[in-house]
Design a protein around this motif. Structure first.
Motif, PDB file in Angstrom:
ATOM      1  N   VAL A 143     -10.703  21.825   1.980  1.00 36.46           N
ATOM      2  CA  VAL A 143      -9.526  21.404   1.221  1.00 36.46           C
ATOM      3  C   VAL A 143      -9.888  20.283   0.256  1.00 36.46           C
ATOM      4  CG1 VAL A 143      -7.219  20.406   1.416  1.00 36.46           C
ATOM      5  CG2 VAL A 143      -7.965  22.126   3.067  1.00 36.46           C
ATOM      6  N   SER A 144     -10.736  19.350   0.699  1.00 37.68           N
ATOM      7  CA  SER A 144     -11.108  18.234  -0.164  1.00 37.68           C
ATOM      8  C   SER A 144     -11.859  18.719  -1.403  1.00 37.68           C
ATOM      9  CB  SER A 144     -11.977  17.242   0.616  1.00 37.68           C
ATOM     10  OG  SER A 144     -13.132  17.881   1.134  1.00 37.68           O
ATOM     11  N   VAL A 145     -12.758  19.703  -1.229  1.00 40.63           N
ATOM     12  CA  VAL A 145     -13.474  20.254  -2.379  1.00 40.63           C
ATOM     13  C   VAL A 145     -12.501  20.942  -3.324  1.00 40.63           C
ATOM     14  CG1 VAL A 145     -15.193  21.950  -3.104  1.00 40.63           C
ATOM     15  CG2 VAL A 145     -15.627  20.496  -1.126  1.00 40.63           C
ATOM     16  N   GLY A 146     -11.495  21.614  -2.790  1.00 44.67           N
ATOM     17  CA  GLY A 146     -10.499  22.270  -3.629  1.00 44.67           C
ATOM     18  C   GLY A 146      -9.733  21.279  -4.485  1.00 44.67           C
ATOM     19  N   PHE A 147      -9.356  20.151  -3.906  1.00 42.82           N
ATOM     20  CA  PHE A 147      -8.630  19.126  -4.677  1.00 42.82           C
ATOM     21  C   PHE A 147      -9.518  18.522  -5.765  1.00 42.82           C
ATOM     22  CE2 PHE A 147      -5.685  18.873  -0.959  1.00 42.82           C
ATOM     23  CZ  PHE A 147      -4.514  19.101  -1.665  1.00 42.82           C
ATOM     24  N   GLY A 171      -7.697  23.985 -22.697  1.00 43.75           N
ATOM     25  CA  GLY A 171      -6.407  23.372 -22.392  1.00 43.75           C
ATOM     26  C   GLY A 171      -6.103  23.321 -20.910  1.00 43.75           C
ATOM     27  N   GLY A 172      -7.146  23.215 -20.096  1.00 52.63           N
ATOM     28  CA  GLY A 172      -6.938  23.152 -18.649  1.00 52.63           C
ATOM     29  C   GLY A 172      -7.067  24.521 -18.012  1.00 52.63           C
ATOM     30  N   TRP A 173      -8.002  24.655 -17.094  1.00 55.29           N
ATOM     31  CA  TRP A 173      -8.233  25.940 -16.444  1.00 55.29           C
ATOM     32  C   TRP A 173      -7.197  26.223 -15.356  1.00 55.29           C
ATOM     33  CZ3 TRP A 173     -13.698  28.160 -16.230  1.00 55.29           C
ATOM     34  CH2 TRP A 173     -14.459  27.720 -17.307  1.00 55.29           C
ATOM     35  N   VAL A 174      -6.784  25.177 -14.649  1.00 58.00           N
ATOM     36  CA  VAL A 174      -5.920  25.366 -13.482  1.00 58.00           C
ATOM     37  C   VAL A 174      -4.557  25.923 -13.867  1.00 58.00           C
ATOM     38  CG1 VAL A 174      -4.769  24.164 -11.589  1.00 58.00           C
ATOM     39  CG2 VAL A 174      -7.119  23.576 -12.189  1.00 58.00           C
ATOM     40  N   SER A 254     -10.024  27.990  -1.160  1.00 58.56           N
ATOM     41  CA  SER A 254     -10.160  27.517  -2.536  1.00 58.56           C
ATOM     42  C   SER A 254      -9.061  28.082  -3.431  1.00 58.56           C
ATOM     43  CB  SER A 254     -11.534  27.893  -3.084  1.00 58.56           C
ATOM     44  OG  SER A 254     -11.736  29.295  -3.011  1.00 58.56           O
ATOM     45  N   ALA A 255      -8.699  29.352  -3.243  1.00 57.90           N
ATOM     46  CA  ALA A 255      -7.640  29.954  -4.066  1.00 57.90           C
ATOM     47  C   ALA A 255      -6.295  29.303  -3.789  1.00 57.90           C
ATOM     48  CB  ALA A 255      -7.564  31.456  -3.804  1.00 57.90           C
ATOM     49  N   TYR A 256      -6.069  28.903  -2.549  1.00 63.34           N
ATOM     50  CA  TYR A 256      -4.783  28.314  -2.185  1.00 63.34           C
ATOM     51  C   TYR A 256      -4.675  26.859  -2.641  1.00 63.34           C
ATOM     52  CZ  TYR A 256      -0.662  27.412   0.715  1.00 63.34           C
ATOM     53  OH  TYR A 256       0.601  27.102   1.145  1.00 63.34           O
ATOM     54  N   VAL A 257      -5.795  26.131  -2.617  1.00 65.77           N
ATOM     55  CA  VAL A 257      -5.748  24.698  -2.915  1.00 65.77           C
ATOM     56  C   VAL A 257      -5.905  24.423  -4.402  1.00 65.77           C
ATOM     57  CG1 VAL A 257      -6.898  22.489  -2.512  1.00 65.77           C
ATOM     58  CG2 VAL A 257      -6.552  24.079  -0.625  1.00 65.77           C
ATOM     59  N   VAL A 258      -6.837  25.128  -5.066  1.00 63.45           N
ATOM     60  CA  VAL A 258      -7.116  24.835  -6.468  1.00 63.45           C
ATOM     61  C   VAL A 258      -5.891  25.084  -7.333  1.00 63.45           C
ATOM     62  CG1 VAL A 258      -8.466  25.577  -8.465  1.00 63.45           C
ATOM     63  CG2 VAL A 258      -9.584  25.250  -6.253  1.00 63.45           C
ATOM     64  N   SER A 259      -5.132  26.133  -7.032  1.00 60.01           N
ATOM     65  CA  SER A 259      -3.946  26.436  -7.822  1.00 60.01           C
ATOM     66  C   SER A 259      -2.826  25.451  -7.508  1.00 60.01           C
ATOM     67  CB  SER A 259      -3.474  27.862  -7.531  1.00 60.01           C
ATOM     68  OG  SER A 259      -2.238  28.109  -8.148  1.00 60.01           O
ATOM     69  N   ASN A 260      -2.168  24.965  -8.534  1.00 60.09           N
ATOM     70  CA  ASN A 260      -1.033  24.062  -8.327  1.00 60.09           C
ATOM     71  C   ASN A 260       0.161  24.766  -7.717  1.00 60.09           C
ATOM     72  OD1 ASN A 260      -2.096  21.599  -9.346  1.00 60.09           O
ATOM     73  ND2 ASN A 260      -1.850  22.347 -11.441  1.00 60.09           N
ATOM     74  N   THR A 261       0.246  26.072  -7.898  1.00 58.59           N
ATOM     75  CA  THR A 261       1.401  26.838  -7.441  1.00 58.59           C
ATOM     76  C   THR A 261       1.062  27.728  -6.254  1.00 58.59           C
ATOM     77  OG1 THR A 261       0.888  28.556  -9.067  1.00 58.59           O
ATOM     78  CG2 THR A 261       2.461  26.866  -9.720  1.00 58.59           C
ATOM     79  N   GLN A 262      -0.020  27.443  -5.566  1.00 56.21           N
ATOM     80  CA  GLN A 262      -0.418  28.204  -4.380  1.00 56.21           C
ATOM     81  C   GLN A 262      -0.579  29.681  -4.715  1.00 56.21           C
ATOM     82  OE1 GLN A 262       2.490  27.261  -1.385  1.00 56.21           O
ATOM     83  NE2 GLN A 262       1.746  25.178  -1.125  1.00 56.21           N
ATOM     84  N   CYS A 263      -1.772  30.013  -5.203  1.00 57.93           N
ATOM     85  CA  CYS A 263      -2.146  31.371  -5.592  1.00 57.93           C
ATOM     86  C   CYS A 263      -1.471  31.796  -6.886  1.00 57.93           C
ATOM     87  CB  CYS A 263      -1.853  32.378  -4.483  1.00 57.93           C
ATOM     88  SG  CYS A 263      -2.677  31.984  -2.932  1.00 57.93           S
ATOM     89  N   GLY A 264      -1.234  30.880  -7.759  1.00 59.03           N
ATOM     90  CA  GLY A 264      -0.705  31.173  -9.076  1.00 59.03           C
ATOM     91  C   GLY A 264      -1.603  30.511 -10.114  1.00 59.03           C
ATOM     92  N   PRO A 265      -1.145  30.318 -11.349  1.00 60.84           N
ATOM     93  CA  PRO A 265       0.171  30.741 -11.850  1.00 60.84           C
ATOM     94  C   PRO A 265       0.184  32.221 -12.211  1.00 60.84           C
ATOM     95  CG  PRO A 265      -1.087  29.639 -13.557  1.00 60.84           C
ATOM     96  CD  PRO A 265      -1.928  29.566 -12.312  1.00 60.84           C
ATOM     97  N   ALA A 266       1.380  32.796 -12.197  1.00 64.98           N
ATOM     98  CA  ALA A 266       1.575  34.213 -12.508  1.00 64.98           C
ATOM     99  C   ALA A 266       0.694  35.091 -11.623  1.00 64.98           C
ATOM    100  CB  ALA A 266       1.300  34.483 -13.988  1.00 64.98           C
TER     101      ALA A 266
END
Length: 322
Positions: A143-147, A171-174, A254-266
């Motif tokens: 989780v720490s690496v994801g953040f 313009g930001g990957w996340v 990593s997919a759950y943590v890196v995304s701000n919207t939990q497996c998003g956006p879209a």
């Protein structure tokens, strides 16, 4: 004259008793040793039955039921499996996962092999470089690496500013659905240390005499790599391909943590395990989630079978050279 010595010969009955007693004692000793072995293994056996085999059997039953964790499971047959193919988000999760596996796994192995080829040569500070390249694999997809990764690839962060120097403005990957999956690919490629170490072990087993003979015949570096190195390390390459492919199918943290919207956006990072988690623990559709888990197991088993079938054509074992 001394007293004559009389030789007494054992009777056939006594000989049979001695011969039958030895195997019996050996059997008793073997049973005691087996019992001691089972006692030492009992914690692992209990853990396997309670934490692995038991939940697997239960999930197989739940896959054919309508179960929401709070009511009695209701048998519905194959309805959960048929619903999957009509679910657009399930189809999206399959597409995202396949794209991640197809892109991330080859790039990770190519980088691992390239660095292993460099580190296989004797140079100053070799031990330090090996440890430094292996260190990210020790951290894992925590989780720490994801953040940290999310902070690096956010809008106007380190990576975005670095690319701007070369005229690339993401313009930001996340927050960008078109780029966030490549952010996850970059994360898994960065953790190439484990396959690199395995490649290093394989490269050390290649006889130097083969390279010396190839140099005498005028073969260049590329010909030596293609005709000597790759065939000789093909079993190690197959092992890494198999292992990393299975790991790629299991991506979740990593997919759950890196995304701000939990497996998003879209749903851009809606990998299969992430959608399984949403169905099972957020929507309480445990029956549907269990069916998804078994579909993933079948898919991984199918891919593994295909890889084992294909290795007959390109993997060269020691027996093949005889």
């Amino acid at each position: 004259m001394g007293t004559p010595v009389t030789l007494v010969k054992d009777s056939p009955l006594d000989t049979r008793k001695v011969r039958s007693a030895a195997p019996a004692a050996a059997k008793r000793r073997g049973r005691r040793e087996n019992l001691a072995g089972y006692l030492f293994m009992s914690p692992w056996i209990a853990g396997f039955l309670l934490l692995t085999a038991g939940p697997m059997v239960a999930s197989l039953y739940f896959a054919f039921t309508d179960y929401n964790l709070f009511s009695t499971p209701r048998w519905i047959g194959f309805d959960n499996f048929t619903r999957m193919f009509d679910d657009p988000r399930w189809q999206k999760s399959v597409e995202v996962t396949a794209k991640y596996v197809v892109i991330g796994t080859p790039l990770k192995l190519l980088l691992a092999l390239g660095v292993a080829l460099l580190l296989a040569q004797s140079r100053r500070g070799q031990a330090f470089y090996r440890a430094a390249f292996y260190a990210p694999s020790l951290i894992g997809a925590s989780v720490s690496v994801g953040f940290v990764w999310r902070a690096l690839f956010s809008d106007d962060a380190v990576v975005d500013r670095g690319l701007s120097l070369f005229g690339v403005h993401v313009g930001g990957w996340v927050g960008n659905p078109d780029w966030i999956l490549y952010c996850l690919v970059a994360l898994t490629v960065w953790q190439f240390g484990a396959p690199m170490v395995i490649f290093l072990a394989g490269l050390k087993q290649v006889p130097r005499e083969l390279y010396e003979a190839a140099q005498m015949d005028g073969a260049g570096r590329f010909r030596q790599f293609w005709n000597i190195t790759l065939p000789m390390i093909s079993p190690v390459l197959f092992f890494n391909v198999l292992l990393e492919t299975i790991h790629s199918f299991q991506i979740f943290g990593s997919a759950y943590v890196v995304s701000n919207t939990q497996c998003g956006p879209a749903d851009a990072t809606l990998v299969y395990t992430c959608y399984l988690y949403q169905k099972g623990f957020k929507e309480s559709q445990m029956g549907f989630a269990s069916a998804m888990a078994w579909m993933l197991l079948l898919a991984v088993a199918l891919v593994t079978a295909v890889l084992f079938w294909s290795q007959k054509k390109w993997v060269h074992y020691a027996e093949d050279a005889r």
